[in-house]
Design an enzyme around this catalytic site. Structure first.
Site, PDB file in Angstrom:
ATOM      1  N   LYS A  90       0.851  -1.194   0.000  1.00 26.47           N
ATOM      2  CA  LYS A  90       0.000   0.000   0.000  1.00 26.47           C
ATOM      3  C   LYS A  90       0.876   1.228   0.000  1.00 26.47           C
ATOM      4  CE  LYS A  90      -1.849   2.613   3.069  1.00 26.47           C
ATOM      5  NZ  LYS A  90      -1.841   3.937   2.348  1.00 26.47           N
TER       6      LYS A  90
ATOM      7  N   GLU B  72      10.201   1.781  10.063  1.00 24.61           N
ATOM      8  CA  GLU B  72      11.261   2.727   9.679  1.00 24.61           C
ATOM      9  C   GLU B  72      10.619   4.103   9.765  1.00 24.61           C
ATOM     10  OE1 GLU B  72      13.376   5.346   8.372  1.00 24.61           O
ATOM     11  OE2 GLU B  72      12.626   4.725   6.405  1.00 24.61           O
TER      12      GLU B  72
ATOM     13  N   CYS C  72      13.841  11.138   6.034  1.00 20.56           N
ATOM     14  CA  CYS C  72      13.923  10.810   7.453  1.00 20.56           C
ATOM     15  C   CYS C  72      15.358  10.741   7.950  1.00 20.56           C
ATOM     16  CB  CYS C  72      13.217   9.484   7.720  1.00 20.56           C
ATOM     17  SG  CYS C  72      13.813   8.113   6.709  1.00 20.56           S
TER      18      CYS C  72
ATOM     19  N   GLU D  21      10.587  16.873  13.910  1.00 16.22           N
ATOM     20  CA  GLU D  21      10.963  16.674  12.513  1.00 16.22           C
ATOM     21  C   GLU D  21      10.127  17.601  11.625  1.00 16.22           C
ATOM     22  OE1 GLU D  21      11.896  12.810   9.726  1.00 16.22           O
ATOM     23  OE2 GLU D  21      10.080  12.781  10.935  1.00 16.22           O
TER      24      GLU D  21
END
Length: 490
Positions: free
Chosen positions: A185, A259, A293, A392
């Site tokens: 997905k 992750e 990331c 972040e």
């Protein structure tokens, strides 16, 4: 294949293309122009169920998990060849759908994952130890045995929008190599770079149901992670969503690989060569407009070099061309959507309110009236406890933080809920390595590293940056169960 040829796509379930059972659709935008480039079905829970059931049948009854590694390798090799053949078209699609600059698309977004997929097929899979003898056991007679590594089962793979093609291949490569069957997905923002893999699977002769591809939003993702027919989930995205995925998988004791995010530190010690470090420092927050990331968005610099480094960064940022990512001269493209730009702008405003100063940027580029662009932005006067140093951005924003000695640099770098990546710069490689070993993070690049993203090195993080590893033998091992077979001798 071009973006225009993918203007209307379907779901790929059990080896066939289908519109799905719902009537909702997803409009895929070019983030640089805000124009709709494609329309795809929004997978419903019924579509997700159909995909999982197809993968379940293919695993329980189909040939894929019972094939030898060499047999799987031949089919995956055909996929690798088809990926290489379509490489140029995939680059164009990535530029249009994900907003990557041309250089980034050719190298890291498309070129690297194709090379890594080929590495999985041609190096890792043939060498991987799927069976290993155990040491004899002496007691009431003599016992002998082997440890067999078997495919985990049905793998639900959920990927993010920032590096969609890389993430898709980084997951389906080891999952399929292990003998799992897959439901992939994609992010609702970047479905085309997932759906094209259905065509590639067809051309390579992958058995029906072995790879299924659905689109969709968070509801489709939750239907997948909660589905009792799924054995293992691998998710890439934010740590906030990762926590939910972890909890959803726990309901049926699924294995979950995560992750997640990062707020990585690039450390420049007092003897760092600033000339050599500048490319790394800039790339740490302008690469793909900061949507990575593992990017190193906290710049930790020894106080003796602070002013010099800031002057160099500010002097260089004015020459960073921001605009149409299809133009080879463009160095930074757009964010993926308006909602992401608003998040970045909100955090920039918070940084100013916290007392940090903007040394460069902070606004939307004045020359661009379309697209989800933000200027590359540099904060100084930052304390590590500020939100802009802890959260972040996923945008082109960096924070410069000075330190007085190596111990303080390590303390600041480790003072984060994340632990994905990092960098250390020093004229003394042994000193840099000593600092790198003290960092609580999954990867550290010393003096810029070399050779690009290594397919043999594990990719993953500590703390809120995730659980498990990707790439090479480490990624393959995540999709395997261990079974012990033991018997008497004599």
């Amino acid at each position: 294949m071009t973006a225009s040829s993918l203007a209307t796509r379907k779901l790929f379930i059990d080896g066939a293309w289908t519109d799905g059972v719902g009537d909702q659709t997803l409009h895929v935008l070019n983030p640089a122009t805000e124009e709709t480039i494609a329309e795809v079905p929004q997978a419903s829970s019924a579509d997700v169920d159909a995909a999982v059931r197809a993968a379940r049948r293919a695993f329980d009854e189909g040939p894929w998990p019972s094939m030898s590694p060499a047999e799987r390798g031949r089919i995956l090799g055909a996929m690798a060849d088809e990926l290489a053949r379509r490489r140029a078209d995939l680059v164009e699609l990535n530029i249009t759908e994900a907003g990557s600059t041309r250089m980034l698309a050719e190298f890291l977004q498309v070129g690297t994952p194709i090379d890594h997929f080929a590495d999985m097929v041609h190096r890792v899979l043939p060498q991987f130890e799927f069976e290993a003898p155990t040491a004899p056991v002496l007691g009431n007679g003599i016992g002998q045995g082997v440890v067999v590594r078997e495919p985990y089962g049905v793998a639900a793979l959920i990927t993010a929008f920032n590096f969609p093609f890389l993430l898709n291949l980084a997951k389906i490569g080891p999952a399929l190599a292990a003998g799992c069957t897959v439901v992939l997905k994609s992010s609702p923002y970047t479905p085309l770079e997932a759906l094209i893999l259905g065509e590639i699977a067809e051309s390579a002769g992958l058995p029906p149901g072995t790879l299924n591809i659905v689109t969709g939003d968070v509801d489709a993702g939750e239907a997948l992670t909660r589905h009792p027919g799924v054995d293992i989930v691998s998710f890439t995205g934010s740590d906030a969503v990762g926590r939910k995925v972890y909890a959803q998988g726990a309901e049926s004791i699924k294995k979950v690989v995560l992750e997640l995010g990062g707020k990585s530190a690039n450390i420049l010690l007092d003897d760092a060569d600033l000339d050599r470090a500048m490319e790394s420092v800039l790339g740490g927050f302008i690469t793909h407009a900061g949507q990575g990331c593992a990017l190193q968005t906290r710049i930790l610099v020894h106080q003796s070099l602070h002013d010099d480094l800031v002057a160099r960064i500010v002097g260089t940022l004015g020459f960073i061309s921001v605009g149409d990512p299809a133009d080879p001269a463009t160095m930074m493209g757009p964010l993926i959507r308006e909602v992401q730009r608003q998040r970045v702008e909100t955090l920039i405003a918070i940084g100013v309110d916290e007392g940090a100063q903007i040394a460069f940027g902070g606004n939307r580029p004045a020359h661009l009236d379309r697209g989800f662009f933000v200027e590359p932005t540099l904060f100084v006067g930052v304390k590590n406890e500020m939100r802009i140093a802890q959260e972040e951005f996923f945008g082109p924003v960096a924070c410069v933080i000075p330190f007085s000695d190596d111990d303080e640099a390590v303390r600041i770098a480790n003072d984060s809920r994340y632990g994905l990546s990092g960098g250390v710069w020093s004229a003394d490689p042994l000193r840099a390595a000593a600092v790198a070993r003290r960092l609580r993070t999954g990867m550290v690049v010393i003096n810029g590293g070399g050779g690009g993203l290594n397919p043999a090195a594990p990719f993953g993080g500590y703390k809120h940056s995730g659980v498990g590893r990707e790439f090479g033998q480490f990624g393959l091992a995540e999709y395997l169960q261990h079974k012990a077979l033991q018997w008497p001798v004599g």
